[in-house]
Enzyme design. Structure first.
Site, PDB file in Angstrom:
ATOM      1  N   ASN A 203       0.775  -1.063   0.006  1.00 10.23           N
ATOM      2  CA  ASN A 203      -0.057   0.022  -0.116  1.00 10.23           C
ATOM      3  C   ASN A 203       0.739   1.296  -0.091  1.00 10.23           C
ATOM      4  O   ASN A 203       1.495   1.443   0.957  1.00 10.23           O
ATOM      5  CB  ASN A 203      -0.879   0.014   1.184  1.00 10.23           C
ATOM      6  CG  ASN A 203      -1.584   1.193   1.293  1.00 10.23           C
ATOM      7  OD1 ASN A 203      -2.775   1.529   0.641  1.00 10.23           O
ATOM      8  ND2 ASN A 203      -1.272   2.411   2.224  1.00 10.23           N
ATOM      9  N   GLU A 204       0.851   1.890  -1.166  1.00 13.59           N
ATOM     10  CA  GLU A 204       1.558   3.297  -1.505  1.00 13.59           C
ATOM     11  C   GLU A 204       2.985   3.226  -1.049  1.00 13.59           C
ATOM     12  O   GLU A 204       3.482   4.577  -0.969  1.00 13.59           O
ATOM     13  CB  GLU A 204       0.891   4.353  -0.101  1.00 13.59           C
ATOM     14  CG  GLU A 204      -0.536   4.585  -0.553  1.00 13.59           C
ATOM     15  CD  GLU A 204      -1.335   5.546   0.202  1.00 13.59           C
ATOM     16  OE1 GLU A 204      -0.743   6.090   1.215  1.00 13.59           O
ATOM     17  OE2 GLU A 204      -2.603   5.847  -0.163  1.00 13.59           O
ATOM     18  N   ASN A 205       3.560   2.235  -0.942  1.00 19.13           N
ATOM     19  CA  ASN A 205       5.301   2.293  -0.872  1.00 19.13           C
ATOM     20  C   ASN A 205       5.945   2.822  -2.069  1.00 19.13           C
ATOM     21  O   ASN A 205       6.850   3.435  -1.992  1.00 19.13           O
ATOM     22  CB  ASN A 205       5.542   1.132  -0.367  1.00 19.13           C
ATOM     23  CG  ASN A 205       5.123   0.524   1.002  1.00 19.13           C
ATOM     24  OD1 ASN A 205       4.473   1.596   1.560  1.00 19.13           O
ATOM     25  ND2 ASN A 205       5.350  -0.712   1.417  1.00 19.13           N
ATOM     26  N   SER A 249      -0.389  -0.921  -4.682  1.00 14.42           N
ATOM     27  CA  SER A 249      -1.717   0.010  -4.732  1.00 14.42           C
ATOM     28  C   SER A 249      -1.198   1.360  -4.353  1.00 14.42           C
ATOM     29  O   SER A 249      -0.867   1.559  -3.059  1.00 14.42           O
ATOM     30  CB  SER A 249      -2.763  -0.544  -4.163  1.00 14.42           C
ATOM     31  OG  SER A 249      -3.741   0.126  -4.142  1.00 14.42           O
ATOM     32  N   HIS A 268      -5.055   5.881  -6.404  1.00 13.94           N
ATOM     33  CA  HIS A 268      -5.462   6.553  -5.015  1.00 13.94           C
ATOM     34  C   HIS A 268      -5.746   7.937  -5.207  1.00 13.94           C
ATOM     35  O   HIS A 268      -5.030   8.711  -5.631  1.00 13.94           O
ATOM     36  CB  HIS A 268      -4.418   6.087  -4.004  1.00 13.94           C
ATOM     37  CG  HIS A 268      -4.257   4.698  -3.763  1.00 13.94           C
ATOM     38  ND1 HIS A 268      -3.596   4.493  -2.234  1.00 13.94           N
ATOM     39  CD2 HIS A 268      -4.418   3.638  -4.163  1.00 13.94           C
ATOM     40  CE1 HIS A 268      -3.373   3.255  -2.355  1.00 13.94           C
ATOM     41  NE2 HIS A 268      -4.050   2.689  -3.175  1.00 13.94           N
TER      42      HIS A 268
END
Length: 354
Positions: A203-205, A249, A268
């Site tokens: 997630n978002e890394n 993501s 996102h």
């Protein structure tokens, strides 16, 4: 013991028998189940489920057995370049699914308090809001089997993040071994569930590496990319090859494209939350939104602690009216649905270039 080990695999009234080596090794059994009923997502068909039993014996003596429930279906992720950028389409049984989803965070900060009844209540609430997919957010945990059992029964698809979120992670040899072991264990544990349709690396890394000021302090050090493009896809390919894997993501399919490009892959969208009215989301047209949200009201019992009873009741009534109105008038697919204690984080997907 040096006697041969007899392995029997049974499902839907059919079975396969093989002989396994005593001192290690791997065996595989194939069971053909003709005319099986197919598992479908909610809104597309029924959700038939079957017990799979694997038993181990030697010399006529039963030694061990394993029983899990599963369903029969295929799943794919299509990411094709086109005139609009790159698609991101989840299909089940070769049928594209318009995703109306929500992000799932742990239902309680004391996770041991959450049980099958809590999962069933929450997921039923999601289904009542026309949700057909839960994304198990990478900042949470690999949930108990009961959550996935309920999703199997109700036809709610599951997108499972690996547990990397909002941070840079070192790739030392000892940590790589820990990551691989944890991933392999959970992939093997969750793979029987037909509701599970996608493994996602983080997630978002990847987005964080591009935009959050990490590159200068990292100064060339590793930050986790090797997990998302190497370790994790290898584990999925070896342990659960029937399901698709996606590195992150958000992610746009290439490090040459900004990871949160709305025209490529999954996106996102957090420019509206706390900045503009929720109706502004209607102006966005990404290919697949895997996270967006809007601040949700606190729980009713928090109002009770902060305000006198009479005032609290009035506020709760107004809050409920606002929630109903928001859901009824939202022009986004699926509206929005509150999945956390304090905020709503819906996702939605598209199956066409528009």
């Amino acid at each position: 013991m040096d006697a041969p080990l007899d392995v029997v695999v049974e499902v839907a009234g059919f079975e396969a028998r093989i002989v396994a080596p005593v001192h290690g090794g791997t065996v595989a059994a194939a069971v053909t189940v003709p005319d099986v009923s197919v598992w479908w997502p909610r809104g597309h068909g029924e959700q038939p489920l079957y017990d799979v039993r694997v038993s181990l014996a030697s010399g006529g003596v039963d030694l061990d057995s394993w029983v899990r429930r599963t369903g029969f279906r295929n799943v794919s992720l299509s990411t094709q370049d086109d005139d609009a950028g790159m698609s991101f389409v989840i299909a089940v049984n070769d049928q594209p699914v318009f995703v109306r989803g929500v992000n799932w965070i742990p239902d309680d900060c004391f996770v041991s308090r959450v049980g099958i009844d809590d999962y069933r209540e929450r997921i039923s609430q999601a289904a009542a809001a026309n949700v057909n997919l839960l994304r198990i957010w990478g900042g949470g945990l690999y949930e108990k089997d009961e959550l996935y059992d309920v999703c199997d029964e109700m036809g709610i698809l599951v997108w499972q993040d690996f547990l990397f979120a909002c941070a840079a992670y070192p790739e030392t040899d000892d940590l790589v071994a820990e990551v691989e072991g944890e991933a392999r264990d959970n992939v093997a544990r969750l793979m029987p569930h037909p509701s599970l349709v996608l493994w996602n690396g983080n997630n978002e890394n990847i987005w964080g590496f591009f935009d959050w000021g990490w590159q200068e302090p990292l100064d060339g050090k590793d930050w986790g990319l090797g997990y998302y493009t190497g370790v994790l896809p290898r584990v999925v390919a070896q342990t659960d090859p029937s399901r698709p894997y996606w590195p992150g993501s958000p992610y746009s399919g290439s490090l040459d494209i900004h990871p949160n490009d709305p025209d490529h892959g999954n996106h996102h969208s957090w420019e509206v939350w706390n900045r503009a009215d929720y109706t502004s989301y209607a102006e966005d047209r990404p290919r697949f939104v895997s996270e967006f949200g809007y601040q949700a009201p606190p729980r009713g019992r928090r109002w009770k602690r902060l305000w006198p009873t009479s005032l609290s009741s009035s506020i709760r009534r107004a809050s409920c009216t606002t929630r109903r109105r928001t859901t009824a008038t939202a022009s986004l697919p699926g509206g929005w649905h509150r999945t956390s204690r304090t905020r709503s984080t819906p996702l939605t997907g598209t199956t066409s270039p528009s």
